[in-house]
Design a protein around this motif. Structure first.
Motif, mmCIF file in Angstrom:
data_model
loop_
_atom_site.group_PDB
_atom_site.id
_atom_site.type_symbol
_atom_site.label_atom_id
_atom_site.label_comp_id
_atom_site.label_asym_id
_atom_site.label_seq_id
_atom_site.Cartn_x
_atom_site.Cartn_y
_atom_site.Cartn_z
ATOM 1 N N LEU A 88 0.818 -1.208 0.000
ATOM 2 C CA LEU A 88 0.000 0.000 0.000
ATOM 3 C C LEU A 88 0.852 1.259 0.000
ATOM 4 N N GLU A 89 1.943 1.248 0.745
ATOM 5 C CA GLU A 89 2.751 2.461 0.882
ATOM 6 C C GLU A 89 3.848 2.561 -0.174
ATOM 7 N N ASP A 90 3.951 1.573 -1.055
ATOM 8 C CA ASP A 90 5.007 1.593 -2.062
ATOM 9 C C ASP A 90 4.821 2.779 -3.001
ATOM 10 N N PHE A 91 5.894 3.497 -3.235
ATOM 11 C CA PHE A 91 5.883 4.636 -4.143
ATOM 12 C C PHE A 91 6.821 4.409 -5.324
ATOM 13 N N PHE B 69 6.459 3.526 11.276
ATOM 14 C CA PHE B 69 6.611 2.241 10.606
ATOM 15 C C PHE B 69 5.344 1.882 9.847
ATOM 16 N N ALA B 70 4.200 2.352 10.360
ATOM 17 C CA ALA B 70 2.914 2.066 9.716
ATOM 18 C C ALA B 70 2.515 3.142 8.717
ATOM 19 N N VAL B 71 3.072 4.336 8.865
ATOM 20 C CA VAL B 71 2.687 5.452 8.000
ATOM 21 C C VAL B 71 3.460 5.375 6.688
ATOM 22 N N PRO B 72 2.777 5.391 5.542
ATOM 23 C CA PRO B 72 3.484 5.391 4.255
ATOM 24 C C PRO B 72 4.478 6.539 4.143
ATOM 25 N N GLY B 73 5.602 6.261 3.498
ATOM 26 C CA GLY B 73 6.665 7.248 3.408
ATOM 27 C C GLY B 73 6.232 8.546 2.749
ATOM 28 N N ILE B 74 5.354 8.467 1.749
ATOM 29 C CA ILE B 74 4.919 9.679 1.061
ATOM 30 C C ILE B 74 4.180 10.605 2.021
ATOM 31 N N ILE B 75 3.464 10.019 3.011
ATOM 32 C CA ILE B 75 2.762 10.838 4.007
ATOM 33 C C ILE B 75 3.762 11.498 4.941
ATOM 34 N N VAL B 76 4.805 10.757 5.309
ATOM 35 C CA VAL B 76 5.849 11.332 6.153
ATOM 36 C C VAL B 76 6.485 12.533 5.458
ATOM 37 N N GLY B 77 6.832 12.349 4.178
ATOM 38 C CA GLY B 77 7.466 13.439 3.434
ATOM 39 C C GLY B 77 6.573 14.657 3.318
ATOM 40 N N ILE B 78 5.313 14.437 2.970
ATOM 41 C CA ILE B 78 4.378 15.555 2.853
ATOM 42 C C ILE B 78 4.164 16.222 4.209
ATOM 43 N N GLY B 79 4.097 15.418 5.268
ATOM 44 C CA GLY B 79 3.936 15.980 6.609
ATOM 45 C C GLY B 79 5.091 16.886 6.985
ATOM 46 N N TYR B 80 6.314 16.500 6.643
ATOM 47 C CA TYR B 80 7.480 17.326 6.953
ATOM 48 C C TYR B 80 7.468 18.620 6.140
ATOM 49 N N VAL B 81 7.022 18.552 4.905
ATOM 50 C CA VAL B 81 6.918 19.770 4.095
ATOM 51 C C VAL B 81 5.922 20.733 4.723
#
Length: 555
Positions: free
Chosen positions: A217-220, A393-405
């Motif tokens: 699911l979290e694969d980008f 660990f459960a949050v998709p990486g794209i969400i982490v990146g957008i959250g930091y932005v």
């Protein structure tokens, strides 16, 4: 609760560390996720859940990527778990030859960039792929690797090692005496497998299914290369922000993606905690049940060889493609692609090594510190600290990146465009694995050692640095090895926070794929794999020396 508070008051160093850790977790894990949720629900200062309403209404540009992501995730979870189970069963329950080699081959997708398999699929099965051109010349048959077939193929190969690692441990822990008893009572080998082995491995299978589902699911990386006209949520969220400049839409897609991944993560944690359901009483035999019957052994050996051959073919194609002049047009062998990587791409490689090198020790030490607090100390909020530290660990990486932005794009903490934001993404996205490694290692260390140090007057800091840290050094190094490789091969989160000054080698690789420079992209991939392999082998030697030194000290 009162006793715990009193102990904290009498140990101000421990109290200070707990407060600092909670502050870091709240700021760099909780706050970015809150900003994503806020952006999805509020627009220009007013409550505006328009895109959520559109999703509930079934608007195609929102509902279709969601359903596509779930479809890919379900198919990949099923296929990846089946492949992982075959590998794990063959390695743990039979005496097939070449087990060590098969383990290494199964681990190969973990140490490579996540989208390298998609690149290889293009080299093999794309419009100008070797297999595509051969089949078309021989039989006039063509196909389209883009979309669902390509996603399921590449993600299955990328994530089945997660199922393999989970199931290898589960199958190794099953007492072979149970299976031998069933055989002695007249059950056939097949009946024993379905009535004894498979039920005992059921929680492990469920955990593997959910883990692979989450990762799919979290694969980008793979979808951005090979999704074609089959959009998935991670790519659509990225394109909404970088292509359409629509932050509310991108944030809404992230929250929609977050719901199934968090649910699957909670279920996966639940199954893992129930692993005691399959354990047996007494001391199980250390030797696994060996299936020596030819009708079991050789078909399994053939299946594992086929799967290993496919993996080697995919990575071998990347290696071959890296030496070609222009993929699909001119396959003359050349070294120009590597000259390009080490000239034009040298700064990207150095940036990656610098930032991953800075994040690795920070994440390793912070991870073992959190593991120590969670497993050895009793204080209010301990469970909350454990859950919060594992959230990324459960949050998709794209969400982490957008959250930091969204969180660090304005004062008072303005980090956009700096090296610090990339290092922070690395640390707090990859740290959970180090935490679990540390907890597992601490569970093997008698807590009375720490208690003795405390009774002798040692405070928290002295006990942690002089007693605990040396004892869990192998786990720290192992966690750092994983963290470094994960940082070097990361793409989904960091693609949102890189800048012109701080560009990374994985992002450069992705740009080469976008430009259809597949040979140069393959060269980037080969360099990344070699760097990660070299660091892993170096840290493995370091772990060996730590253990050897401990053994000599013990003697």
């Amino acid at each position: 609760m009162l006793n715990e508070l009193r102990r904290l008051i009498h140990d101000p160093m421990l109290l200070a560390v707990i407060v600092v850790v909670f502050a870091l977790l709240g700021l760099f894990i909780g706050f970015p996720l809150v900003k994503v949720l806020q952006t999805s629900l509020f627009h220009r200062g007013s409550f505006d859940p328009t895109y959520f309403l559109y999703f509930l209404e079934g608007r195609a540009y929102l509902l279709r990527p969601f359903l596509n992501s779930l479809t890919v995730g379900a198919l990949v979870a099923l296929a990846g778990t089946i492949v992982g189970f075959i590998f794990a069963y063959a390695v743990t329950r039979t005496d097939i030859p070449g087990k060590t080699a098969f383990r290494w081959i199964a681990m190969f997708p973990i140490i490579s960039p996540p989208f390298l398999l998609a690149l290889s699929a293009l080299l093999l099965l794309g419009r100008n792929g070797i297999i595509t051109r051969f089949v078309q010349a021989m039989w006039g048959f063509t196909w389209n690797i883009y979309g669902l077939p390509g996603l399921v193929l590449t993600e299955t190969l990328a994530y089945f090692p997660l199922a393999f690692m989970t199931l290898e441990g589960v199958l190794s822990g099953i007492d072979p005496a149970l299976e031998e008893s069933a055989l002695d009572l007249g059950a056939s080998k097949l009946r024993t497998f379905f009535r004894v082995t498979l039920p005992l491995a059921t929680p492990g299978l469920a955990a593997a299914l959910l883990l692979v589902f989450i990762r799919s699911l979290e694969d980008f990386g793979n979808p951005i290369v090979i999704q074609g006209r089959f959009p998935v949520l991670t790519v659509q969220a990225y394109l909404a922000i970088t292509g359409m400049y629509n932050l509310p839409l991108g944030a809404t897609l992230c929250i929609i993606l977050l719901v199934p991944t968090l649910l699957a993560f909670i279920l996966q944690r639940y199954w893992v905690t129930r692993r005691s359901f399959v354990t047996v009483t007494g001391r199980p035999s250390t030797a696994g049940l060996r299936s020596t019957e030819p009708w079991v052994k050789w078909p399994l050996f053939g299946a594992v060889c086929l799967l290993a051959g496919i993996i080697l073919l995919f990575y071998g194609m990347v290696l071959y493609g890296s030496f070609t002049t222009l993929w699909g047009v001119n396959h003359t062998l050349t070294l120009e692609n590597f000259q390009y990587v080490f000239s034009t791409g040298a700064s990207y490689l150095l940036n990656t090594l610098k930032l991953a090198g800075a994040a690795t020790p920070l994440g390793g030490i912070l991870g073992v510190l959190i593991a120590y607090l969670v497993s050895r100390k009793r204080f209010p909020g301990r469970v909350a600290m454990d859950l919060l530290s594992m959230l990324n660990f459960a949050v998709p990486g794209i969400i982490v990146g957008i959250g930091y932005v969204l969180a660090f794009n304005t004062p008072p903490i303005q980090l956009t465009g700096t090296a610090a934001i990339i290092v922070l993404v690395f640390v707090f996205q990859r740290m959970p694995v180090g935490i679990r490694e540390g907890i597992a290692m601490l569970d093997q260390v008698d807590p009375t050692i720490d208690e003795a140090a405390s009774d002798l007057g040692a405070g928290f800091f002295r006990t942690f640095t002089r007693i605990t840290l040396p004892l869990v050094a192998p786990a720290v190094v192992a966690g750092m090895a994983y963290m470094f490789s994960a940082c070097v091969t990361s793409i989904s989160a960091v693609i949102m926070v890189v800048s012109a000054r701080w560009q990374l080698i994985t992002v450069a690789l992705l740009h080469e794929v976008d430009n259809a420079d597949l040979a140069q992209a393959a060269a980037y991939g080969v360099v990344i794999i070699l760097v990660v392999l070299g660091v892993i082998l170096l840290l493995d030697q370091l772990v060996g020396r730590v253990l050897l030194g401990r053994g000599r000290h013990g003697r």
